[in-house]
Design a protein around this motif. Structure first.
Motif, PDB file in Angstrom:
ATOM      1  N   GLU A  99       4.453-136.327  51.349  1.00  0.00           N
ATOM      2  CA  GLU A  99       4.168-137.586  52.059  1.00  0.00           C
ATOM      3  C   GLU A  99       4.952-137.687  53.362  1.00  0.00           C
ATOM      4  O   GLU A  99       4.453-138.227  54.357  1.00  0.00           O
ATOM      5  N   ALA A 100       6.173-137.148  53.377  1.00  0.00           N
ATOM      6  CA  ALA A 100       7.025-137.198  54.565  1.00  0.00           C
ATOM      7  C   ALA A 100       6.750-136.043  55.530  1.00  0.00           C
ATOM      8  O   ALA A 100       7.439-135.908  56.535  1.00  0.00           O
ATOM      9  N   ARG A 101       5.761-135.231  55.184  1.00  0.00           N
ATOM     10  CA  ARG A 101       5.371-134.083  56.023  1.00  0.00           C
ATOM     11  C   ARG A 101       6.525-133.108  56.260  1.00  0.00           C
ATOM     12  O   ARG A 101       6.775-132.674  57.384  1.00  0.00           O
ATOM     13  N   LYS A 102       7.220-132.790  55.179  1.00  0.00           N
ATOM     14  CA  LYS A 102       8.298-131.791  55.266  1.00  0.00           C
ATOM     15  C   LYS A 102       7.719-130.448  55.691  1.00  0.00           C
ATOM     16  O   LYS A 102       6.525-130.187  55.534  1.00  0.00           O
ATOM     17  N   THR A 103       8.571-129.581  56.184  1.00  0.00           N
ATOM     18  CA  THR A 103       8.124-128.265  56.647  1.00  0.00           C
ATOM     19  C   THR A 103       7.680-127.401  55.466  1.00  0.00           C
ATOM     20  O   THR A 103       8.041-127.661  54.311  1.00  0.00           O
ATOM     21  N   ASP A 104       6.950-126.346  55.773  1.00  0.00           N
ATOM     22  CA  ASP A 104       6.521-125.410  54.736  1.00  0.00           C
ATOM     23  C   ASP A 104       7.720-124.841  53.991  1.00  0.00           C
ATOM     24  O   ASP A 104       7.696-124.721  52.768  1.00  0.00           O
ATOM     25  N   ALA A 105       8.764-124.506  54.728  1.00  0.00           N
ATOM     26  CA  ALA A 105       9.961-123.931  54.096  1.00  0.00           C
ATOM     27  C   ALA A 105      10.605-124.927  53.136  1.00  0.00           C
ATOM     28  O   ALA A 105      11.016-124.558  52.021  1.00  0.00           O
ATOM     29  N   GLU A 106      10.686-126.181  53.538  1.00  0.00           N
ATOM     30  CA  GLU A 106      11.276-127.197  52.670  1.00  0.00           C
ATOM     31  C   GLU A 106      10.423-127.421  51.415  1.00  0.00           C
ATOM     32  O   GLU A 106      10.953-127.499  50.305  1.00  0.00           O
ATOM     33  N   LEU A 107       9.116-127.502  51.597  1.00  0.00           N
ATOM     34  CA  LEU A 107       8.231-127.707  50.449  1.00  0.00           C
ATOM     35  C   LEU A 107       8.248-126.510  49.507  1.00  0.00           C
ATOM     36  O   LEU A 107       8.226-126.677  48.286  1.00  0.00           O
ATOM     37  N   THR A 108       8.325-125.325  50.075  1.00  0.00           N
ATOM     38  CA  THR A 108       8.388-124.112  49.244  1.00  0.00           C
ATOM     39  C   THR A 108       9.663-124.111  48.413  1.00  0.00           C
ATOM     40  O   THR A 108       9.642-123.783  47.221  1.00  0.00           O
ATOM     41  N   ARG A 109      10.769-124.497  49.022  1.00  0.00           N
ATOM     42  CA  ARG A 109      12.030-124.582  48.288  1.00  0.00           C
ATOM     43  C   ARG A 109      11.932-125.620  47.178  1.00  0.00           C
ATOM     44  O   ARG A 109      12.345-125.396  46.041  1.00  0.00           O
ATOM     45  N   MET A 110      11.333-126.751  47.476  1.00  0.00           N
ATOM     46  CA  MET A 110      11.243-127.839  46.513  1.00  0.00           C
ATOM     47  C   MET A 110      10.346-127.480  45.325  1.00  0.00           C
ATOM     48  O   MET A 110      10.704-127.730  44.169  1.00  0.00           O
ATOM     49  N   ILE A 111       9.197-126.871  45.591  1.00  0.00           N
ATOM     50  CA  ILE A 111       8.312-126.493  44.488  1.00  0.00           C
ATOM     51  C   ILE A 111       8.936-125.357  43.685  1.00  0.00           C
ATOM     52  O   ILE A 111       8.760-125.279  42.471  1.00  0.00           O
ATOM     53  N   SER A 112       9.706-124.502  44.337  1.00  0.00           N
ATOM     54  CA  SER A 112      10.399-123.421  43.618  1.00  0.00           C
ATOM     55  C   SER A 112      11.441-123.989  42.658  1.00  0.00           C
ATOM     56  O   SER A 112      11.591-123.488  41.534  1.00  0.00           O
ATOM     57  N   GLU A 113      12.143-125.025  43.081  1.00  0.00           N
ATOM     58  CA  GLU A 113      13.128-125.672  42.204  1.00  0.00           C
ATOM     59  C   GLU A 113      12.441-126.298  40.996  1.00  0.00           C
ATOM     60  O   GLU A 113      12.924-126.172  39.865  1.00  0.00           O
ATOM     61  N   ALA A 114      11.314-126.961  41.228  1.00  0.00           N
ATOM     62  CA  ALA A 114      10.563-127.560  40.121  1.00  0.00           C
ATOM     63  C   ALA A 114      10.049-126.463  39.188  1.00  0.00           C
ATOM     64  O   ALA A 114      10.101-126.603  37.957  1.00  0.00           O
ATOM     65  N   HIS A 115       9.588-125.373  39.758  1.00  0.00           N
ATOM     66  CA  HIS A 115       9.088-124.246  38.966  1.00  0.00           C
ATOM     67  C   HIS A 115      10.198-123.653  38.102  1.00  0.00           C
ATOM     68  O   HIS A 115       9.975-123.302  36.940  1.00  0.00           O
ATOM     69  N   ASP A 116      11.402-123.555  38.650  1.00  0.00           N
ATOM     70  CA  ASP A 116      12.540-123.033  37.882  1.00  0.00           C
ATOM     71  C   ASP A 116      12.846-123.931  36.681  1.00  0.00           C
ATOM     72  O   ASP A 116      13.141-123.429  35.590  1.00  0.00           O
ATOM     73  N   VAL A 117      12.762-125.241  36.866  1.00  0.00           N
ATOM     74  CA  VAL A 117      13.001-126.169  35.754  1.00  0.00           C
ATOM     75  C   VAL A 117      11.915-125.987  34.700  1.00  0.00           C
ATOM     76  O   VAL A 117      12.201-125.961  33.500  1.00  0.00           O
TER      77      VAL A 117
END
Length: 130
Positions: A99-117
């Motif tokens: 929603e905040a239009r984060k960068t691709d790198a930021e979103l990739t990091r965030m989804i990777s963290e969720a995936h790790d959990v």
């Protein structure tokens, strides 16, 4: 006589299959979450964030729905509940990041963290005897 022996053999061979099927309960909400996670995480790994941007709210809702269900006996209850809480937080952050239009790198990091959990839940949170 041959028919009786054949029937007895079929019954005996079916017992392990029936037992194994009963030992591994299905957790539908986990499967539903996994479907959304795999449809967003794997494309993001390859640099395609369009599915993540399109389905971030669905990912968050699937995590919330999963968290609200009873933890099966094949999982460690307290660890699983704590990890599900963390997963909801991570998926919520992903949705807010989209929603905040984060960068691709930021979103990739965030989804990777969720995936790790998610992988911690399906791996480390299982009871050793299952």
């Amino acid at each position: 006589m041959k028919k009786i022996l054949t029937m007895a053999l079929v019954v005996l061979l079916s017992v392990p299959v029936i037992t194994m099927a009963q030992d591994k309960p299905v957790w539908p909400e986990m499967k539903q979450f996994h479907t959304v996670m795999s449809g967003t995480f794997h494309p993001a790994e390859e640099g395609n964030l369009a599915p993540l941007r399109e389905r971030a709210a669905e990912l968050f809702q699937a995590a919330q729905k999963w968290q609200q269900t009873a933890v099966p006996a094949t999982f460690k209850k307290e660890e699983t509940q704590a990890a599900l809480k963390e997963l909801v937080i991570k998926c919520g952050a992903v949705m807010k990041g989209v929603e905040a239009r984060k960068t691709d790198a930021e979103l990739t990091r965030m989804i990777s963290e969720a995936h790790d959990v998610f992988h911690r839940i399906v791996g480390e949170c299982r009871n050793a005897d299952h």
